[in-house]
Scaffold this motif. Sequence first.
Motif, PDB file in Angstrom:
ATOM      1  N   SER A 431       0.824  -1.213   0.000  1.00  0.00           N
ATOM      2  CA  SER A 431       0.000   0.000   0.000  1.00  0.00           C
ATOM      3  C   SER A 431       0.858   1.263   0.000  1.00  0.00           C
ATOM      4  N   ASN A 432       2.062   1.156  -0.522  1.00  0.00           N
ATOM      5  CA  ASN A 432       2.900   2.357  -0.391  1.00  0.00           C
ATOM      6  C   ASN A 432       2.522   3.448  -1.391  1.00  0.00           C
ATOM      7  N   GLU A 433       2.761   4.666  -0.936  1.00  0.00           N
ATOM      8  CA  GLU A 433       2.404   5.870  -1.690  1.00  0.00           C
ATOM      9  C   GLU A 433       3.077   5.887  -3.066  1.00  0.00           C
ATOM     10  N   MET A 434       4.326   5.397  -3.093  1.00  0.00           N
ATOM     11  CA  MET A 434       5.103   5.421  -4.340  1.00  0.00           C
ATOM     12  C   MET A 434       4.424   4.602  -5.437  1.00  0.00           C
ATOM     13  N   LYS A 435       3.822   3.495  -5.039  1.00  0.00           N
ATOM     14  CA  LYS A 435       3.153   2.626  -6.021  1.00  0.00           C
ATOM     15  C   LYS A 435       1.995   3.402  -6.678  1.00  0.00           C
ATOM     16  N   LYS A 436       1.233   4.113  -5.834  1.00  0.00           N
ATOM     17  CA  LYS A 436       0.106   4.890  -6.394  1.00  0.00           C
ATOM     18  C   LYS A 436       0.639   5.976  -7.319  1.00  0.00           C
ATOM     19  N   ASN A 437       1.701   6.628  -6.874  1.00  0.00           N
ATOM     20  CA  ASN A 437       2.248   7.715  -7.699  1.00  0.00           C
ATOM     21  C   ASN A 437       2.776   7.216  -9.036  1.00  0.00           C
ATOM     22  N   VAL A 438       3.417   6.041  -9.004  1.00  0.00           N
ATOM     23  CA  VAL A 438       3.989   5.562 -10.263  1.00  0.00           C
ATOM     24  C   VAL A 438       2.861   5.130 -11.218  1.00  0.00           C
ATOM     25  N   GLU A 439       1.765   4.665 -10.653  1.00  0.00           N
ATOM     26  CA  GLU A 439       0.613   4.332 -11.516  1.00  0.00           C
ATOM     27  C   GLU A 439       0.070   5.598 -12.178  1.00  0.00           C
TER      28      GLU A 439
END
Length: 474
Positions: A431-439
């Motif tokens: 659930s890390n923020e970076m994953k959402k941002n990279v999407e």
Amino acid sequence: MELKKHLQPHAVLIPLPLQGHINPFTHLAMKLASKGFTITFVGTESTHQQMAKSQSLKDDGNPFSHAQKSGLDIRYAKISDGFPLSFDRRANVRQFVEGLSHVFQAHVDDFLENLVLSKQNPPISCIIADSFHVWGSMIAKKYNLVNVSFWTEPATVLTVLYHMDLLKSNGHFGCHGKHEDTIRYIPGIQAIQPEDLPSYCQDADPSSSKYVFKCIEDAQKADFVIGNTVQELESSTISILQEQQPFYAIGPILPTNFTKSTISTNLLPASDYTDWLNTKQDGTVLYISFGSLANLSKQDILEIAQGILISKVSFIWVLRHNILVSGERDILPLGFEEETADRGLVVPWCSQLAVLSHPSVGGFLTHCGWNSVLESIWCEVPMICFPVTSDQLTNRKLVVDDWRIGVNLRTGRLIRREGVAENIGKIMSRSNEMKKNVEKTRMIVQNELSDEGSSEKNLNQFIEDMKNKILQKN
Ligand code: UDP
């Protein structure tokens, strides 16, 4: 009829003969050919030999033979780079690249002379040379060609290099960690720390990067610069570049449909790790690669390996050729491969895009080579950044500070195994923020590649401007 012939551009593409440059150049060739260009792609005897060996290429080792069969007009040639075939180009990259400015230039000159004399149909109208060649403008002028420079790094790096005079007058050039104050005077770059400048500007002995500065001087003379970047990701620096010179952001230049790619650019043999990846759960594997060159110290490798052991993560690690000290091959801690046999692979090379796009891969520990950054964004994989040299230092800033799609592995000069393990934990947590941002970043990039997106429009504009320039020359 004559006019029509002149309107169909015939471009000669000449990459720096290194993996990180051959890849975007190859896909650029495909892109331009699919827009109606005739392409002559110039490889070297050495890259040709490596590619043929690693891929058992048929059709005389021509990497474009499949594209040609599908109707694209891509012609393939190979010339000498001036070094013996036995010379280890990856391990001696600086010496190699500097050497290219002498003998390779003469070979390019001979090659073009013959090409012009052989009255190609359509006639050669343009040269697209890597911005890391020093002779683009000289060759273009000699053969009356439109001069296009292809910049394979981010616009931010080019902007910094175009403003070296400011770095010099403010004492930041060659400061090598002596000044810690934030730099706020480079047009288009709101703020950058001295340690995030490309290494060419930081080196205490700037003469060691003289070659790069000559290249930059030459790129400034080009009629057009095309960049493997995306307008929306670097809009302010791109605007600044455009004030100086026609600059077109046409990236990311990646193979379309790359999992079934019919064109492979690997200079080293790559095995297929899909079966192994299929046995792992989604998002659980860390992919580790520091690019195509020898760039890591023994100490760095040891700390990373120990960090992997502590973290217990599953991984694919591309390693063998990254070791700086030649001759040292058994560099991993004793028993590392046995201890991680059930969850890790240490491999000499892989098809990176195929690995990154596999659902099992959830993070990328990278040296932040620009191709790797773009590929990671495209595959929606957040990054752990371990930049080593050149543009990688600035690329890290973009990834971590500006786009927030990655974390830093090192603060300061040294890395510690505990820090490695901690960052692996951060990036692999679902659930890390970076994953959402990279999407989100991938979504932006994908939109810009669509018909109405900036990269596509910029590419079309570049083609139109280039055709006009060709007409002016005839
Ligand atoms: N690459 C690959 N397999 C590997 C490691 C790298 O195919 O095992 C490719 C990667 O996909 C990228 C290029 O090699 O396109 C490396 O370019 P980058 O700019 O990331 O780094 P460089 O090697 O130039 O430092």
